[in-house]
Design a protein around this motif. Structure first.
Motif, PDB file in Angstrom:
ATOM      1  N   LEU B  97       0.831  -1.201   0.000  1.00  0.00           N
ATOM      2  CA  LEU B  97       0.000   0.000   0.000  1.00  0.00           C
ATOM      3  C   LEU B  97       0.865   1.251   0.000  1.00  0.00           C
ATOM      4  O   LEU B  97       0.619   2.205  -0.745  1.00  0.00           O
ATOM      5  CB  LEU B  97      -0.933  -0.023   1.219  1.00  0.00           C
ATOM      6  N   ILE B 101       0.890   3.995  -2.934  1.00  0.00           N
ATOM      7  CA  ILE B 101       0.615   5.418  -2.757  1.00  0.00           C
ATOM      8  C   ILE B 101       1.769   6.234  -3.335  1.00  0.00           C
ATOM      9  O   ILE B 101       1.558   7.222  -4.045  1.00  0.00           O
ATOM     10  CB  ILE B 101       0.410   5.743  -1.259  1.00  0.00           C
ATOM     11  N   LEU B 132      -5.010   0.354  -5.583  1.00  0.00           N
ATOM     12  CA  LEU B 132      -5.248   1.125  -4.357  1.00  0.00           C
ATOM     13  C   LEU B 132      -6.573   0.715  -3.717  1.00  0.00           C
ATOM     14  O   LEU B 132      -6.661   0.531  -2.509  1.00  0.00           O
ATOM     15  CB  LEU B 132      -5.302   2.622  -4.670  1.00  0.00           C
ATOM     16  N   LEU B 133      -7.608   0.579  -4.560  1.00  0.00           N
ATOM     17  CA  LEU B 133      -8.923   0.172  -4.048  1.00  0.00           C
ATOM     18  C   LEU B 133      -8.838  -1.186  -3.366  1.00  0.00           C
ATOM     19  O   LEU B 133      -9.401  -1.393  -2.291  1.00  0.00           O
ATOM     20  CB  LEU B 133      -9.936   0.075  -5.188  1.00  0.00           C
ATOM     21  N   TYR B 135      -6.168  -2.696  -2.035  1.00  0.00           N
ATOM     22  CA  TYR B 135      -5.447  -2.563  -0.767  1.00  0.00           C
ATOM     23  C   TYR B 135      -6.340  -1.919   0.287  1.00  0.00           C
ATOM     24  O   TYR B 135      -6.366  -2.348   1.450  1.00  0.00           O
ATOM     25  CB  TYR B 135      -4.196  -1.707  -0.949  1.00  0.00           C
ATOM     26  N   GLY B 136      -7.064  -0.865  -0.122  1.00  0.00           N
ATOM     27  CA  GLY B 136      -7.945  -0.174   0.825  1.00  0.00           C
ATOM     28  C   GLY B 136      -8.989  -1.127   1.373  1.00  0.00           C
ATOM     29  O   GLY B 136      -9.211  -1.206   2.589  1.00  0.00           O
ATOM     30  N   ALA B 137      -9.608  -1.907   0.471  1.00  0.00           N
ATOM     31  CA  ALA B 137     -10.646  -2.841   0.884  1.00  0.00           C
ATOM     32  C   ALA B 137     -10.070  -3.893   1.816  1.00  0.00           C
ATOM     33  O   ALA B 137     -10.688  -4.262   2.822  1.00  0.00           O
ATOM     34  CB  ALA B 137     -11.268  -3.500  -0.340  1.00  0.00           C
ATOM     35  N   PHE B 139      -7.584  -3.630   3.917  1.00  0.00           N
ATOM     36  CA  PHE B 139      -7.386  -3.130   5.278  1.00  0.00           C
ATOM     37  C   PHE B 139      -8.708  -2.769   5.943  1.00  0.00           C
ATOM     38  O   PHE B 139      -8.851  -2.911   7.172  1.00  0.00           O
ATOM     39  CB  PHE B 139      -6.398  -1.963   5.286  1.00  0.00           C
ATOM     40  N   ALA B 140      -9.690  -2.320   5.162  1.00  0.00           N
ATOM     41  CA  ALA B 140     -11.007  -2.043   5.744  1.00  0.00           C
ATOM     42  C   ALA B 140     -11.593  -3.340   6.309  1.00  0.00           C
ATOM     43  O   ALA B 140     -12.141  -3.364   7.409  1.00  0.00           O
ATOM     44  CB  ALA B 140     -11.937  -1.461   4.687  1.00  0.00           C
TER      45      ALA B 140
ATOM     46  N   VAL D 173     -17.508  -1.359  -0.356  1.00  0.00           N
ATOM     47  CA  VAL D 173     -16.057  -1.135  -0.344  1.00  0.00           C
ATOM     48  C   VAL D 173     -15.317  -2.361  -0.874  1.00  0.00           C
ATOM     49  O   VAL D 173     -14.408  -2.262  -1.689  1.00  0.00           O
ATOM     50  CB  VAL D 173     -15.583  -0.814   1.094  1.00  0.00           C
TER      51      VAL D 173
END
Lengths: 206, 242, 49, 230
Positions: B97, B101, B132-133, B135-137, B139-140, D173
């Motif tokens: 991630l 970034i 990015l999406l 990786y974001g998902a 960690f969410a 998400v």
């Protein structure tokens, strides 16, 4: 003939060991009692026996007539516990028939009706489960666990929410199961199952 | 004892190596027709801005490699259920991630100066956006699960599913827009920069040295992070027992 | 000054990048030392002997 | 699965899971009402937002799939989340194999999303008179494959988020990165169909959609055991 063999069973939860290295072998017409204080992992242990929880390590082996069963183990097991929920929006009878159809077995509504009579719910078989009291739900769970005639019956806190009449019925069911196959009871109340062939004591384990 | 000294020596080499790469990558002159070693080609339309290739491209590559490594440890976790594999999986995802970034930010600053706007939905920008999406998902999802075993299993499953779907973008992206990116197959200015043509020998040597430096840094950082997480988790386990 | 900066922009960038790089490197190097110290501490805690 | 008897019992069991969910849905109308209301309100908002403007076919194709995506996000997680919230997952685990649960619920979601998408398209045609569907075959195939793809990816994600703490907000998400290739392809195919392209021009898109569905379903089948059992 049914055999239930547990070898070196261990379960960790948040990397903390709940129990480890538990082995026991139960044969047909034998009983197993699981005891231990609150939080010792009785429910976790019986859930692993019932194949709904995977152990961290170790094995649960079920064999029928000497042949090890690999798939569809859930069809060999009946399970009753206070934390199991039935489908609220279906009637008592529909819940039993659902059990048969999900197991891909012949849907037999006379058997369902008989069983409901057995747990004294005959008059309420067409009412939705959401209208039932907790004691009635507990009795319905017995019918639900027995409808597919399982050779292994697993009871977690068998007497919770039951009145004297219900307790009598359950004692009768337990006795019949002892003749037919394997009975596993997880309880703290030692009067629930006074005579047993095997015992697993989970208290004081790491 | 000798292992420790060797380890320290290795880190010093890495430090010097990277310093050298930075000095060469930014310091060597760019000329229209490079004739001898140490001269970088001047690519028309990119000029000095071409130097970003030494930093931007390795970060972008690493963010993909990190994702694959994290997925690999996720698969290993599902097979062996060892908590250490989950620590490795989440560490590689975290570093991925970070590099993702970095690649996005460096790329979009560069895009502002070269193409006039920060974001153009060029196919590579779209793919880094998707990364990015993901990786974001990832960690969410991790932050929403309390039980460690469950968190490890479910995040591993999610990263495998994402890994299976991601290759579809390779077939889809070329249909969305024509590439602006230097290095796209249809780039009229410079052609595919990394795979052929654009770079001369000096540039290639610096480029791959830079990739090596980035990988070295990456390995070091992941090693530090894995060891730190192990310590933190051991501490937590200790305090929970008491 | 301004002329100097525009003519040698590349070297200014080089300088800034090097400063940032040394910052990162020292940080990681220090971190490595601290971590080693902590690891040894927890190893000692691990064995009661 | 080689054993024909096992295959038959798998099919019977899958059908039972599907029928259970379907009858439960008819009694509670939980997912269906949420989905239908979502489609209605979104289309109303978009009508007001555009005012009297008539946007291009490409924009309309995109808008249609945005509506479909978000309405799917509001209803497709229901089938797994409801089991978890009511505490019946344990019961279902006792009754059936993971594979039958996965495919039964997948079938349920496919039926649900096809109903909702048909409604969305009808409303869309009704409110946006400029939206043309010139090649009907291409459009219908796109809609069908798009719906199945949407359901297949959302089903496994729903199974994952049902086990997490913040179920509702996490669903879009986690789904968006996985659904993006699908959405890009169906939007492309939909604008082809409004341009009046031949069916054969959509074949490339259909190939992508079919392999997407195959890949997602395959990987769900392999991984579902880990998601379904703790």
């Amino acid at each position: 003939m049914i055999d239930l063999e547990v070898t070196a069973l261990a379960k960790t939860f948040n990397r903390r060991s709940i129990f480890r290295d538990i082995s026991v072998k139960v044969q047909s017409a034998q009983t197993l009692r699981v005891i231990g204080q609150n939080g010792a992992g009785k429910s976790t242990f019986v859930k692993i026996l019932a194949q709904v929880l995977t152990p961290t390590s170790g094995k649960v082996k079920i064999s029928r007539d000497g042949r090890v069963m690999k798939s569809h183990l859930h069809n060999l097991i009946g399970f009753v516990s206070p934390y199991m929920q039935l489908y609220d929006e279906f009637t008592a009878e529909e819940n039993l028939l659902l059990s048969l159809s999900l197991r891909a077995q012949t849907v037999d509504s006379t058997a369902a009706k008989n069983l409901l009579g057995r747990v004294s719910l005959g008059g309420r078989s067409n009412d939705q489960v959401r209208t039932f009291s907790s004691g009635m739900k507990q009795r319905l769970k017995y019918a639900f666990a027995l409808i597919h005639r399982p050779p292994i019956l697993i009871l977690d806190e068998p007497m919770s929410n039951l009145d004297t009449e219900g307790i009598g019925t359950v004692r009768q069911i337990m006795k019949e199961q002892q003749d037919r196959g394997i009975l596993v009871v997880a309880t703290n109340d030692h009067s629930d199952l006074e005579k047993f062939d095997h015992q697993v004591d989970l208290s004081g384990r790491p | 004892m000798s292992g420790k000294i060797k380890n320290r020596r290795l880190k010093q080499v890495l430090g010097l190596w990277t310093t050298a790469v930075i000095i060469l990558a930014l310091g060597l002159p760019m000329v229209a027709h490079p004739s001898h070693w140490g001269e970088l080609p001047l690519i028309p339309g990119l000029e000095q801005r071409a130097r970003i290739i030494f930093f931007h491209v390795p970060t972008a590559w690493l963010s993909v490699i990190a994702f694959l490594t994290s997925m690999w440890f996720g698969i290993r976790y599902l097979r062996k259920k060892s908590p250490d594999d989950d620590i490795k999986s989440v560490t590689h995802a975290g570093l991925g991630l970070l590099f993702c970034i970095l690649a996005t930010v460096t790329g979009s600053i560069w895009a502002k100066f070269n193409w006039g706007s920060f974001w153009n939905w060029d196919p590579r920008e779209t793919s880094i956006f998707v990364l990015l999406l993901i990786y974001g998902a990832y960690f969410a999802l991790r932050s929403a699960i309390d039980v460690e075993e469950k968190r490890a299993t479910l995040s591993a499953v999610y990263s495998i599913i994402a890994g299976v779907i991601a290759p579809f973008f390779i077939f889809i992206l070329p249909r969305i827009t024509a590439g602006l990116h230097p290095g796209s197959a249809d780039d009229v200015n410079s052609g595919p920069v990394v795979s052929s043509g654009g770079m001369n020998a000096s540039m290639r040597v610096i480029f791959y040295s830079s990739v090596a430096a980035f990988i070295g840094m990456y390995l070091w950082m992941s090693n530090l992070r894995i060891r730190a997480t192990r310590l933190v988790q051991a501490q937590e386990l200790e305090s929970r027992k008491q | 000054m301004y002329d100097f900066l525009t003519e040698n922009a590349l070297y200014v960038v080089l300088l800034i990048v090097l400063v940032i790089w040394f910052g990162i490197y020292t940080y990681l190097y220090k971190l490595e030392g601290k971590l080693k110290h902590l690891e040894e501490l927890s190893k000692k805690q691990g064995d009661p002997s | 699965m080689e054993d024909p008897r096992k295959m038959k019992s798998f099919l019977v069991s899958t059908k039972a899971v599907f029928l259970k969910d379907w009858r439960s849905e008819l009694r509670t109308r939980y997912a269906l009402s949420a989905l239908v209301m979502f489609v209605l309100t979104t289309i109303a908002i978009i009508v007001f937002a555009f005012g009297g403007e008539s946007p291009s076919q490409e924009v309309l194709a995109g808008v249609l799939w945005v509506i479909i995506f978000f309405s799917g996000m509001s209803g497709l997680a229901r089938t797994f989340v409801a089991e978890e919230e009511r505490g019946t997952s344990l019961t279902l685990q006792l009754l059936s194999t993971p594979t039958a649960v996965l495919f039964g619920k997948l079938a349920f979601n496919v039926v649900l999303i096809i109903i909702v998408n048909t409604l969305a398209v009808l409303l869309f045609l009704f409110f946006f008179s400029t939206f043309r569907v010139s090649s009907v075959g291409l459009f219908v195939t796109t809609l069908a494959l798009g719906s199945i793809g949407l359901a297949s990816a959302s089903t496994i994600i729903a199974a994952i988020i049902a086990r997490a703490n913040t179920k509702g907000s996490l669903f879009p998400v986690l789904s968006l990165p996985l659904l993006l290739p699908l959405l890009m392809t169906v939007i492309h195919a939909t604008s082809l169909s409004s341009e009046g392209a031949f069916f054969s021009e959509g074949l490339d898109d259909f190939r992508i959609l079919v392999s997407y569905i195959g890949a997602v379903t395959g990987v769900s089948y392999i991984l579902f055991d880990y998601v379904w059992k703790d």
